[in-house]
Design a protein around this motif. Structure first.
Motif, short mmCIF file in Angstrom:
data_model
loop_
_atom_site.label_atom_id
_atom_site.label_comp_id
_atom_site.label_asym_id
_atom_site.label_seq_id
_atom_site.Cartn_x
_atom_site.Cartn_y
_atom_site.Cartn_z
N ASN A 9 0.64 -1.08 -0.01
CA ASN A 9 0.12 0.08 0.18
C ASN A 9 0.88 1.37 -0.15
O ASN A 9 0.56 2.16 0.79
CB ASN A 9 -0.94 -0.16 1.26
CG ASN A 9 -2.33 -0.49 1.02
OD1 ASN A 9 -2.47 -1.65 1.32
ND2 ASN A 9 -2.92 0.20 0.47
N ILE A 10 1.80 1.44 -0.66
CA ILE A 10 2.61 2.44 -0.96
C ILE A 10 1.84 3.86 -1.29
O ILE A 10 2.22 4.87 -0.95
CB ILE A 10 4.01 2.36 -1.71
CG1 ILE A 10 5.12 3.44 -1.33
CG2 ILE A 10 3.39 2.35 -3.19
CD1 ILE A 10 6.40 3.01 -1.81
N MET A 11 0.90 3.63 -2.15
CA MET A 11 -0.02 4.77 -2.28
C MET A 11 -1.45 4.87 -1.75
O MET A 11 -2.16 5.76 -2.01
CB MET A 11 -0.12 4.71 -3.90
CG MET A 11 1.18 5.08 -4.42
SD MET A 11 2.03 6.49 -4.43
CE MET A 11 1.38 7.62 -5.01
N GLY A 12 -1.48 4.12 -0.71
CA GLY A 12 -2.95 4.03 -0.09
C GLY A 12 -2.65 4.15 1.52
O GLY A 12 -1.48 4.24 2.03
N ASP A 13 -3.52 3.51 2.27
CA ASP A 13 -3.46 3.32 3.60
C ASP A 13 -4.27 2.22 4.08
O ASP A 13 -5.45 2.08 4.32
CB ASP A 13 -3.81 4.57 4.27
CG ASP A 13 -3.13 4.71 5.80
OD1 ASP A 13 -3.34 3.67 6.39
OD2 ASP A 13 -3.24 5.79 6.15
N TRP A 14 -3.42 1.13 4.23
CA TRP A 14 -4.02 -0.26 4.57
C TRP A 14 -4.88 -0.13 5.75
O TRP A 14 -5.93 -1.01 6.01
CB TRP A 14 -2.91 -1.16 4.66
CG TRP A 14 -2.05 -1.07 6.06
CD1 TRP A 14 -0.96 -0.50 5.99
CD2 TRP A 14 -2.42 -1.69 7.31
NE1 TRP A 14 -0.67 -0.65 7.30
CE2 TRP A 14 -1.65 -1.29 8.01
CE3 TRP A 14 -3.45 -2.56 7.83
CZ2 TRP A 14 -1.21 -1.54 9.22
CZ3 TRP A 14 -3.15 -2.78 9.06
CH2 TRP A 14 -2.38 -2.33 9.77
N ALA A 15 -4.60 0.76 6.79
CA ALA A 15 -5.19 0.52 8.07
C ALA A 15 -6.43 1.77 8.13
O ALA A 15 -6.97 1.59 9.15
CB ALA A 15 -4.33 1.03 9.09
N HIS A 16 -6.63 2.40 7.09
CA HIS A 16 -8.02 3.39 7.18
C HIS A 16 -9.13 2.54 7.39
O HIS A 16 -9.38 1.69 6.91
CB HIS A 16 -7.85 4.05 5.74
CG HIS A 16 -8.91 5.28 5.76
ND1 HIS A 16 -10.25 5.06 5.47
CD2 HIS A 16 -8.63 6.70 6.11
CE1 HIS A 16 -10.77 6.39 5.67
NE2 HIS A 16 -9.69 7.36 6.05
N GLU A 17 -10.00 3.24 8.17
CA GLU A 17 -11.30 2.49 8.58
C GLU A 17 -12.11 2.19 7.26
O GLU A 17 -13.22 1.18 7.39
CB GLU A 17 -12.28 3.55 9.23
CG GLU A 17 -12.55 4.90 8.81
CD GLU A 17 -13.15 5.68 9.78
OE1 GLU A 17 -13.74 6.69 9.37
OE2 GLU A 17 -12.65 5.71 10.95
N ASN A 18 -12.03 3.04 6.03
CA ASN A 18 -12.81 2.47 4.91
C ASN A 18 -12.16 1.15 4.20
O ASN A 18 -12.88 0.81 2.95
CB ASN A 18 -12.84 3.78 4.05
CG ASN A 18 -13.77 4.83 4.44
OD1 ASN A 18 -14.46 4.48 5.45
ND2 ASN A 18 -13.51 5.97 4.11
N ILE A 19 -11.08 0.79 4.47
CA ILE A 19 -10.58 -0.44 3.72
C ILE A 19 -11.54 -1.82 4.43
O ILE A 19 -11.46 -1.85 5.65
CB ILE A 19 -9.03 -0.84 4.00
CG1 ILE A 19 -8.31 0.46 3.58
CG2 ILE A 19 -8.71 -1.88 3.56
CD1 ILE A 19 -8.44 0.64 2.10
#
Length: 172
Positions: A9-19
């Protein structure tokens, strides 16, 4: 099959609540099933870090940009049960340490083994906003490259490198 380092997830955020939780479960399952690889997880959602059990082949990281995010990241990482933790000061937008001599104690308390330091990068329009909001940064253009950077002052970087070196973390 060949052992590799994999930055998830270099361009995202794996821990975000919307994942979706299913996606996170599959990610952790894959890490556990592939012990020959080293996985690097980085998030800005510091409060989510202590909620997971990380496999031994995983480095857990927090992305910080300023003193406030550094403090919340350190508190969260101190609660993470993993021997492999790191902080990414990227983009470094503010002086992190008010009292630099305390830095190594802070890293020790959280168990930080690695630090990354980086500048703000992006389009001219993006950097215009960053430079307006953070006048301490210096705009840098590279010949033949369309990307620009906003570099933090050298003393901010030096303080972080000294903090990491004093504790035995590896600065990059």
């Amino acid at each position: 099959k060949k052992p590799s380092g994999i930055f998830l997830n270099i361009m995202g955020d794996w821990a975000h609540e919307n994942i979706p939780l299913q996606w996170k479960a599959e990610m952790f399952y894959c890490m556990e099933e592939c012990p020959q690889h080293v996985f690097y997880l980085l998030t800005k959602c510091h409060d989510q870090l202590p909620l997971y059990d990380y496999p031994d082949n995983c480095w857990v990281g927090a992305s910080v940009t300023d003193r406030d995010s550094f403090i919340t990241a350190i508190k969260a990482l101190a609660k993470v049960h993993s021997g492999k933790k790191f902080i990414s000061f990227e983009p470094l937008l503010d002086r992190i340490l008010r009292f630099p001599f305390m830095g190594s104690m802070i890293l020790e308390k959280a168990g930080i083994k690695w630090v990354i330091i980086g500048a703000a990068t992006g389009t001219q329009e993006m950097l215009k906003t960053v430079l307006h909001d953070h006048p301490e940064l210096t705009k840098t253009e590279y010949t033949g490259v369309s990307r620009l950077t906003a570099q933090p002052p050298a003393e901010w970087v030096t303080e972080i490198i000294q903090m990491a070196t004093d504790f035995g973390s590896i600065p990059l």
